[in-house]
Structures are given as structure tokens and as C-alpha cells.
Write a protein that holds these residues in place. Structure first.
Motif, PDB file in Angstrom:
ATOM      1  N   TRP A 131       0.403  -9.556  -0.018  1.00 32.79           N
ATOM      2  CA  TRP A 131       0.735  -9.256   1.349  1.00 32.79           C
ATOM      3  C   TRP A 131       1.556  -7.152   1.055  1.00 32.79           C
ATOM      4  O   TRP A 131       1.083  -6.811   2.148  1.00 32.79           O
ATOM      5  N   ILE A 132       2.172  -7.207  -0.395  1.00 35.95           N
ATOM      6  CA  ILE A 132       2.596  -5.741  -0.073  1.00 35.95           C
ATOM      7  C   ILE A 132       1.459  -5.189  -0.779  1.00 35.95           C
ATOM      8  O   ILE A 132       1.200  -4.586  -0.277  1.00 35.95           O
ATOM      9  N   VAL A 133       0.624  -5.958  -1.396  1.00 34.74           N
ATOM     10  CA  VAL A 133       0.225  -4.908  -2.117  1.00 34.74           C
ATOM     11  C   VAL A 133      -1.491  -4.590  -1.006  1.00 34.74           C
ATOM     12  O   VAL A 133      -1.270  -2.750  -0.774  1.00 34.74           O
ATOM     13  N   ALA A 134      -0.868  -5.064   0.278  1.00 36.95           N
ATOM     14  CA  ALA A 134      -1.968  -4.827   0.910  1.00 36.95           C
ATOM     15  C   ALA A 134      -1.583  -3.953   2.054  1.00 36.95           C
ATOM     16  O   ALA A 134      -2.194  -2.778   2.960  1.00 36.95           O
ATOM     17  N   GLN A 135      -0.231  -3.686   2.335  1.00 37.78           N
ATOM     18  CA  GLN A 135       0.571  -2.624   2.793  1.00 37.78           C
ATOM     19  C   GLN A 135       0.135  -0.879   2.192  1.00 37.78           C
ATOM     20  O   GLN A 135       0.852  -0.433   2.408  1.00 37.78           O
ATOM     21  N   VAL A 136       0.366  -1.270   0.943  1.00 40.57           N
ATOM     22  CA  VAL A 136       0.156   0.428  -0.101  1.00 40.57           C
ATOM     23  C   VAL A 136      -1.009   0.874   0.692  1.00 40.57           C
ATOM     24  O   VAL A 136      -2.012   0.870   0.056  1.00 40.57           O
ATOM     25  N   PRO A 137      -0.623   2.476   0.223  1.00 38.49           N
ATOM     26  CA  PRO A 137      -2.056   3.005   1.128  1.00 38.49           C
ATOM     27  C   PRO A 137      -3.024   3.150  -0.889  1.00 38.49           C
ATOM     28  O   PRO A 137      -2.987   3.070  -1.211  1.00 38.49           O
TER      29      PRO A 137
END
Lengths: 655, 362
Positions: free
Chosen positions: B56-62
Motif C-alpha cells: 500500500w505504501i509503495v503504491a502511494q509513492v509516485p
């Protein structure tokens, strides 16, 4: 989606974001993003194709394994998980005629090693010794078992563990892969030495036994069974006693531990044996021998059933059950008294004077002598035209001797003459009817055939013709004659039974463990010898006189409360030179004569016939007859001897 | 509602659905493979939670942030690998772990993500003037960590790291002629590679050719796993009913060999479904890559997708006896937190790339 749309996306992205920066960086160079993206898509397509091919290969592999080869792998998986475990049957019991159990089973824990699973046996045993008590004899026995049974999966290092040892090993089991505690049924002979030569013993199945079982197609029924009968009744009735092995399909895990039983086919316990033997009589008979070596066989003449079967000394069959340790084995084998030798069955001795009643009956039946015919005994016999003197045991002779008296006083001279008057082959033909020189067919293996000489035998044995002199000593049961105590007892039983022959047997009934059905062993006579009743009566009554005053066994017969028929005998151990008087007292014990005695009683309706042999017991009247008396008193009158009979080999000869 | 949207807005629904199905199959199989062990199940749920959070965190990272992080992540990874080589802990004869305060980490695992990041970054930078020299530099960037991992030795991870790098180089457009040349050269150098392999690695390869040579040793895994797969048949023996699994004939049955348990209990039907799910996952990943706006995103998404494929293919190939035994888990199914986090990080990266494209479209 079309490449066009992707291209457009990419193109538009050039103006901002990362693409924008990149684009500005490469301003001076020619770039064709459309071409770049198309090339990337081609590469993606190639990768996708690789994925499809690879997954296709996997799918093919799955089809191959799970469909085409499924049944093969299914079998493999089942073989992995299912193990067929043999369920060995309980061995049948052995009882005496009254139901006293002589051989039974008890379960005990043993510590067993699977040699294939253990890298360093010695180190493992050393380590085990720290957990359970392992003696050097246990090690030696294990070593011997290992030599005898190369193919064995599991061998015991220590048998009959105590509860404490079981618990101690269980706590340490993880240290010993390939070592396990197993519950095993053990054979137990509660009476130890008593009747040991009848029962025999069971022992571990060795490589030779295994070959034997395989040759008879029996090995499948012995899966899981460690022991089988090695001698005696245990050996002869092995197939009855063993029973049939069951099997269980057990699910096992990768470590070989069973998880659960899937199905099982219960084993059928072996049949039990009821012996004809009377244990109390056996005990009385064995005790009567005191420290003497010898044998006694008592037969019920009306059935052939053996009532007592003694070979002294005996041994403790329990020693053999776990595999005998080398020390005990050596002690038994090196014992000069040869306790392992079954004297009753395969000890061959000259019958001596116990042969005379049968010679007398032959003389009457073949018309060689009449009851009235009498000789004047000078104390020796010489063949016509020869000077060699065949001496009577009584110096100076017995005076006038007719047939009856020849038995009562045991006159040798009478029988020297009779034998020399009788063609040896005729003698052989008549006496072999009583079982001399033939195996009786008793239900124990290892019987000695004995020897009743004939012309053909001598030709074959020595390549010589029969000389007149050969016959003379045959008449008094010496010379070439050899009989076993069993044969003597059988011949006596046939005589007692007026010529009706039963096969001697130790087992009366086989009891089916499942149905309880009892099957009798050989209750029918196997043949009848045609004899004249009056001649039989004459010989019998002469034998009764033997135990009466004036007879050679008068002392042993004194006070008998039944008509006690008997005949003493003495078998020479060393041949005497001419004119040499044998003096018992001077000859060392081992060279003293063997004492013999045959008997049946009550004479008018015999219930028991027996033969006694006492090795180095001197005269029959001195040691053998008193033993017979004790046995008869117990059997017929239920009289237990208060003390053992006095056996004095130096007692004076009677007559 | 807006909060929910903020929470799920950057999540690729289709991708998550496919992964969720695979994870579900994994949980079901693991339950059976661990003999219904609640401790193992709990631990795996914790692993999943951590992995999902990471995703989830990585998915938020541009993707721009990812781009910027590439070089530092790679350098840190490399430094850690060197540190392991110098002073790592030896576990089961291999030096793979590094003590970091209270816990131990496995830097080679990190390389599975760091490597595609780094190479994608490199090719992105050089996109305009891509020449043969760039490929050589990329090869060096790839070879150094791979060599360090092989030395540990950890053939499975080295293989995966090498594979990710190769995928990036391939997708970046290395000429077919050179690829062909490399393949031929590689085949020719196989005998040399053979001499460099460890004994146990050689044995594994020989065992693959003939498992029956050493049925209780190195062939045991292959034989028992193949029996499990084959005995599953069409429909399988049923959940919790696999005899090979439950009677412990399959070693490492909840980790690297969990596929044996799965195919024994669910048969060809199950293996087909699993193959389809992996195919769908890969197809979705390739689509995201195809639609990615920048060279960096394209290469990153493409290579991450193909690494999923590599995991799946190598593991299933090994269990079904067509590839040698190497320590590669079955993606999203095998027990273990490390691999799960790495894989979900990959999923997160894909989602990040997919979002980037969505943002561009709006």
C-alpha cells in the motif's frame, strides 16, 4: 488497446513530469518515442510469448504427471504410505495329560537394534549400556545372532527389560535412531529342566531355518515370527503350534512410524498340544535317577502313549529362547555328562539281558525250544568243535536251566546255545517285529535306528559273511546289538500288549485354539504280531518271577502290591578279554557297565510298560530296577517315594 | 467516503483481486501443509499484513520518487552485500544474514527490488543515447551483486536477481543479435560454469537428470514431490487429504515445496487454476508496463512482472521435476515473510506505475 493510444499517451507525457525533463535533456538528439515504445511493446510481446511457452511446458508436465502417469504415481504414493505389517500368531501351549502347562508364552519388552540403520554398532551399544544394563554376555549373544542371521532386520541386544529400563530408554530414545523397544511374546518353560528332552525348545529362526521354511513354501507364514521349534515336540509339531500369521495394512509416515491401521486380518493362534506325558510321573522318574545319567521311557501299552520320557541330565530350555549366550552354550556342550544328548531317543546301547525275554519268545514261536527243554549249565558255552568259551555271568553256571528259569535267573549259557541254533536272518525277521533295529516313528525328530544284525547288514557294513560266533553274543543282547531306551520300552509294550503294536507318541491330542476341537493322535494300532497266547503267557509269567524271590530283581520287587513283570540287563561298556573277570569296583566309574531294566505291570492287564537305562549303573538289579519300582509304585498306586530309591551299583548280583 | 477513496484510490483493483485469489489458495494450502498449525497460520497472516502494508505504501509513492530512490537503494544494497560477505552470520552453511541491531536482515532479498530499480533508472537516463556501452555498464551493475550473492552461496536468489537484471536489459532493447550471441556463448561456457558450481549444486542438477540415483539423499525431494504431484491426478485427493503431505513424505512442504501439497490435494484442476491465475497476474503486469508513460516505469513494471513469472516457473518446475532444486518460493503462497514482502513490494511498484498512467490520463 491500440499502440496508437499508448503512443499518444506517451507523446503527451513528454511535455510534463519526468518525461518532460528527460525530453528537454535530450533536445539536441533525434528521438523517436513512437518507435521506442513500439520496440518496447515488441519486447513485451516476446516476453509474453516466453511466459506462455514456459507455462505451456509446465502444463504439459502436469498433464503428464497427473493424467498420463497418474496411476504410477498413485501406486507410488500408496506404497509410501501403506505398509503391510505381519501379525504373528500366538504359539500354541503344550500341556501334560492332566492339563498342566509345560510351555507357555509371556510378553516382555526387548531392546532391539536394526543393524542396517545404525552406522557404528559398537558405539551405539556402548552408549546404550549407559541407559540400560548391558552385560558382556548380551554383547556376545548379539554378535552371535548377527553372524547367524545376516538378513535379520532387527536383533535384540537386551531381552526382558525391567519397567525402569523401559522408562529410561524411552526418555533417551531420540539419541538412538535404529534402536527401539518392542513388546515380544516369549516362550517360557515353567518347569525348567523337567521334561526338557520331551518339550525341546524354540530358538531364533536362523538362516538355515529360513532356507528350510522357504523350501517348503512356509516362509510367508513366518513373516514377523522370530522363533521356531528347534528340537523335541516343539520342533516336531511346529506347524500345529505356530498358527497362521495375520496381516495389517498400516499407514506409516515418512519416518516409518505407523499412524493408523487401515485394515487387518487377525492371526490365528497355533493349536495347543496335550501330551500323553504325566508330569508328576515324569517328575518322580527324573528324581529317581538322583545324580545318575540315563534314560527312562514309560509307555501305555494300550495306546502307545508315552507316560514318561526321561533323559538325564536335562537342561533348562529357557536358556535357548532368546538365543543362548556363548558361555552357557559352551558349558552345555563341554559338559562330559552331555545334557543336550537325548539318551532315550538316540542313545544306542546294547540291550544286554533285557533281550532275553524276546529271544525266549522267538524260541517258542519258531519251535527252537519247548518250555520243558532244559540245559545243564557248566558256566560257559562253546561252539561245536571250538574251544573258545563264552562265559556265563555266573562262574560255575546255574545248573539245570529250562526256558522259564533262563529268564528268571538270566542264564547266559541258555541263550548262547539258542542263538547259535537260530539262523540270524530268522532271528532278525522275528525280533524286528518288536521294533528292534527300526525307528519307532515317535513324534520327535532325531531317533536312533538301533541295530539288529543280519547277514545282509554285516555284508554291507563289514563286507564279511556271518560267522557262527557272531550269533552267540547276539543271544544275550551283546555283540552287534544296539537299542535305544525308547526301542526297549516299545518292545516291552508290544510284549505286554500281546503283540499289538501302537506307534509310540508323546502328543495325545491337538486342540484347535479357535474351535476347541480336539484331534487325537494315532489311537489305532498299526499292526499285530501273530503270537501264540500260551507262549506269551509263559514269557510274561517268567518275567513276573524275575521280581520275586529267586529272580534277578527280587530286591527291587520285594513287597510290590501288583504283579510286577521285569527283566534286568547289563550292557558292557568295555570289551573283556578272555578269562578276565570284570571287577566293577576296580573299573573307574565311566567304564562301569550300564544297568538296564525293562518292566510292565500289572502283568495280567498291563497299564504301563517301561525301560530304564542307568549309564555306568552297574547291574540292572542294582540301579535300574529300583528306579522302575518307584515309577510303577507311583503310577499304579499313587505312592510317592518318601525318599529317592537307594541306587547302589556295587550291590551284589542276585540270582 | 472520501477517506475510503483516498485509501483505495491508488490501488489497482484487478491486480489486487488476482493476487488476493492466489493468496487465498495459498492460505488454504498452507493450512493443510502445516498440519493445521495455528501458530504458523497466525505468523503467515502477520506476514501478509506487513506485506500488504508495504504494498500500500509503495503504491502511494509516485514513480518519480522511485526513480530518485533507485541509486541510493542500490548502493545501500550493495554495501550490505559486501558487509555480509565480510561479517555475516552463517546459517545452514551459507553466509546470508546480517545483524542489524536486534534483528537480522537478508540483503540479497533487497537486491531483487534494488536491481530492477537501478537498471531501469540507468536505462531511463540513457534512453536518448542508448549505445552498446550502456549495456555493458548495465551488465557490470548486474554482475557485481549477483556475484556477491552466488558467493554466499544462495543460488536461488542470485538466479532471481540475475533474471530481473536480464529482463530490464532485454526490455531496454538489447539487440536480438547480441542476445543470440550471448545465448550461444552461455551454452558454450556451461562446462566452465559447471566447474565453478558447489558440489551440492552439481548434485542437484545431476539429481534432476536421474533422481533415482540418490533416492534418500538429494533425489529425495524431487522424487517425493513428483510422486505427490502425480498422485494428485485430475481432481486431487482433496483438501487436508494429501498423504504425501500429511505423512511428511514431502520435505519443506510449507515453504519451497508447498506446490507439491497443493497439486496433491487439488490435482490437475487446481494446478490449471493456479497457472491461469499466475498468467492473469503476469498479463495484468505486462499491460501496466505497456501503458507506462516513461522508460523507467515501463522497464520497472515489465521486469517486476517477469520476476513474478520467474518465481512461479522455477518453483513449479522444480517441484514437478523439470528444474533443479533451488531455493525459490512459490510466489504469494509459500510460507515466509521475506519473500512475501518482496513480492508485495513488487505489486506495489506495479500499482504505482499504473497510477502514474491514470494520473496522466486525467
Amino acid at each position: 488497446m491500440s499502440t496508437g493510444s499508448i503512443g499518444r499517451n506517451l507523446f503527451t507525457s513528454q511535455s510534463r513530469g519526468i518525461g518532460g525533463r528527460l525530453g528537454s535533456r535530450g533536445l539536441g538528439e533525434y528521438r523517436d518515442p513512437e518507435r521506442e515504445v513500439r520496440r518496447f511493446h515488441l519486447r513485451l510481446a516476446a516476453a509474453g510469448a516466453l511466459v506462455l511457452i514456459a507455462f505451456g511446458v509446465l502444463f504439459g508436465r502436469f498433464i503428464y504427471l497427473q493424467v498420463i502417469q497418474h496411476s504410477y504415481y498413485h501406486t507410488k504414493a500408496e506404497d509410501n504410505r501403506i505398509s503391510v505389517v505381519p501379525l504373528p500368531p500366538n504359539r500354541g501351549l503344550i500341556m501334560d495329560r492332566t492339563g498342566v502347562v509345560l510351555a507357555r508364552n509371556h510378553s516382555a519388552y526387548t531392546l532391539e537394534i536394526q543393524p542396517d540403520q545404525v552406522d557404528d554398532l559398537d558405539a551405539t551399544i556402548d552408549a546404550l549400556a549407559g541407559v540400560v544394563d548391558i552385560q558382556s554376555r548380551d554383547r556376545k549373544r548379539f554378535k552371535k545372532l548377527r553372524e547367524d542371521m545376516r538378513g535379520a532386520e532387527s536383533l535384540p541386544i537386551k531381552t526382558r527389560l525391567s519397567d525402569e529400563e523401559v522408562a529410561r530408554f524411552a526418555a533417551n530414545a531420540y539419541r538412538f535412531p535404529g534402536v527401539a523397544i518392542k513388546a515380544r511374546l516369549y516362550r517360557e518353560y515353567p518347569f525348567g529342566e523337567l521334561a526338557s528332552h520331551v518339550l525341546g525348545y524354540i530358538g531364533r529362526i536362523n538362516d538355515r531355518d529360513l532356507q528350510w521354511l522357504e523350501s517348503r513354501d512356509l516362509s510367508a507364514n513366518y513373516k514377523g515370527t522370530d522363533f521356531m521349534g528347534k528340537t523335541g515336540v516343539e520342533q516336531f509339531y511346529e506347524q500345529e503350534l505356530h498358527g497362521s500369521t495375520g496381516s495389517a495394512h498400516v499407514e506409516i509416515d515418512a519416518g516409518g512410524r505407523s499412524v493408523r491401521t487401515l485394515s487387518s486380518h487377525a492371526p490365528t493362534a497355533g493349536n495347543s498340544l496335550v501330551l500323553t506325558l504325566d508330569l508328576k510321573l515324569q517328575e518322580v522318574a527324573e528324581k529317581a535317577f538322583g545324580s545318575y545319567r540315563g534314560a527312562l521311557v514309560a509307555i501305555d501299552p494300550s495306546t502307545g502313549g508315552i507316560l514318561a520320557f526321561v533323559s538325564r541330565p536335562g537342561y533348562d530350555p529357557n536358556l535357548f529362547v532368546d538365543g543362548i549366550d556363548p558361555q552357557s552354550w559352551e558349558r552345555l556342550v563341554k559338559d562330559p555328562d552331555k545334557p543336550l544328548s537325548n539318551r532315550a531317543l538316540n542313545g544306542a546301547y546294547p540291550p544286554g539281558s533285557t533281550f532275553k525275554p524276546f529271544m525266549a519268545l522267538m524260541a517258542l514261536e519258531l519251535g527252537k525250544r519247548t518250555p520243558e527243554y532244559a540245559i545243564s549249565d557248566p558256566g560257559y558255552f562253546s561252539l561245536p568243535g571250538q574251544t573258545h568259551r563264552y562265559r556265563d555271568w555266573k562262574v560255575g553256571g546255574h545248573g539245570m536251566v529250562n526256558l522259564r528259569r533262563s529268564i528268571v535267573i538270566s542264564c547266559d549259557t541258555y541263550y548262547y546255545g539258542l542263538a547259535s541254533d537260530t539262523d540270524i536272518d530268522k532271528l532278525n525277521e522275528f525280533l524286528s517285529q518288536f521294533g528292534f533295529g527300526e525307528r519307532s516313528g515317535i513324534d520327535v525328530r532325531g531317533e536312533h535306528k538301533g541295530l539288529l544284525p543280519s547277514r545282509a547288514w554285516k555284508k554291507k557294513r563289514f563286507g564279511e559273511r556271518w560267522y557262527a560266533g557272531d550269533s552267540v553274543s547276539v543271544g544275550i543282547g551283546q555283540g552287534y546289538n544296539l537299542t535305544t531306551p525308547l526301542q526297549l520300552a516299545q518292545a516291552t509294550a508290544i510284549l505286554a500288549n500281546n503283540g499289538v503294536v501302537y506307534r509310540p507318541h508323546l502328543v495325545r491330542e491337538v486342540v484347535d485354539t479357535v474351535t476347541g476341537e480336539r484331534r487325537a493322535i494315532e489311537p489305532e494300532p498299526i499292526r499285530k504280531i501273530s503270537l501264540h497266547p500260551k507262549w506269551v503267557q509263559l514269557v510274561k509269567s517268567a518275567m513276573v518271577d524275575v521280581t520275586r524271590p529267586g529272580g534277578t530283581a527280587a530286591r527291587a520287587g520285594a513287597g510290590a502290591e501288583y504283579t510286577f513283570a521285569g527283566k534286568t540287563g547289563t550292557a558292557q561298556v568295555i570289551a573283556m578279554k578272555q578269562d578276565e573277570k570284570y571287577d566293577e569296583k576296580k573299573v573307574s566309574e565311566r567304564f562301569r557297565d550300564h544297568a538296564l531294566f525293562i518292566s510292565f505291570a500289572p502283568a495280567e492287564a498291563p497299564r504301563i510298560a517301561l525301560a530304564v537305562l542307568v549309564e555306568n549303573g552297574g547291574h540292572g538289579s542294582a540301579t535300574a530296577a529300583p528306579i522302575a519300582r518307584v515309577v510303577l509304585d507311583y503310577f499304579l498306586l499313587d505312592k510317592k517315594p518318601e525318599q529317592p530309591p537307594v541306587l547302589d551299583p556295587d550291590a551284589p548280583e542276585e540270582g | 467516503m472520501r477517506l475510503w477513496q483516498r485509501f483505495t484510490g491508488n490501488i489497482d483493483g484487478l491486480l489486487l483481486a488476482i493476487v488476493a485469489l492466489i493468496v487465498t489458495l495459498g492460505i488454504v494450502t498452507l493450512y493443510s501443509a502445516t498440519n493445521e498449525s495455528s501458530t504458523r497460520m497466525t505468523a503467515q497472516f502477520v506476514n501478509l499484513a506487513v506485506a500488504l502494508a508495504a504494498m500500500w505504501i509503495v503504491a502511494q509513492v509516485p514513480t518519480q520518487t522511485l526513480l530518485r530512490s533507485a541509486v541510493p537503494v542500490y548502493l545501500i544494497g550493495l554495501a550490505l552485500l559486501v558487509a555480509v560477505a565480510v561479517g555475516g552470520d552463517v546459517v545452514n552453511g551459507a553466509r546470508r544474514w546480517l545483524h542489524v541491531g536486534v534483528t537480522r536482515i537478508q540483503p540479497s532479498e533487497m537486491m531483487k527490488i534494488a536491481m530492477p530499480l537501478m537498471l531501469a533508472w540507468y536505462f531511463h537516463r540513457r534512453a536518448a543515447t542508448l549505445g552498446l556501452g550502456d549495456y555493458l555498464i548495465a551488465a557490470v551493475l548486474l554482475a557485481v551483486p549477483t556475484a556477491l550473492i552466488i558467493r554466499q552461496p544462495d543460488l536461488g536468489t542470485a538466479l532471481l536477481v540475475l533474471a530481473t537484471g536480464c529482463y530490464v536489459i532485454f526490455l531496454a532493447g538489447l539487440s536480438w543479435r547480441i542476445i543470440l550471441g550471448l545465448v550461444i556463448a552461455g551454452a558454450a561456457s556451461l562446462p566452465l560454469v559447471w566447474t565453478l558450481l558447489h558440489d551440492y549444486q552439481k548434485r542437484r542438477i545431476l539429481t534432476l537428470l536421474d533422481p533415482s540415483q540418490d533416492p534418500l539423499g538429494s533425489g529425495y525431494h524431487t522424487i517425493q514431490a513428483t510422486i505427490a504431484v502425480g498422485s494428485g491426478g485430475l481432481g486431487g485427493k482433496g483438501w487436508l487429504n494429501g498423504t504425501q503431505a500429511h505423512l511428511e513424505f514431502i520435505p519443506e512442504r510449507h515453504t519451497d515445496f508447498i506446490f507439491a501439497v497443493f497439486s496433491e490435494e487439488f490435482g490437475l484442476l487446481g494446478t490449471s487454476v493456479l497457472l491461469l491465475l499466475y498468467s492473469a497476474l503476469i498479463a495484468r503486469g505486462l499491460m501496466i508496463a505497456a501503458n507506462a508513460p516513461t522508460p523507467f516505469s515501463r522497464l520497472l513494471a515489465g521486469s517486476v512482472t517477469l520476476i513474478f513469472f520467474t518465481y512461479a516457473f522455477v518453483n513449479m518446475g522444480m517441484v514437478s521435476g523439470i528444474l533443479p532444486v533451488v531455493g525459490v518460493p512459490l510466489p504469494f503462497i509459500s510460507y515466509g515473510g521475506t519473500a512475501l514482502v518482496t513480492l508485495f513490494l513488487g505489486v506495489g511498484i506495479l500499482m504505482s506505475v499504473a497510477r502514474e498512467r491514470k494520473l496522466m490520463q486525467t
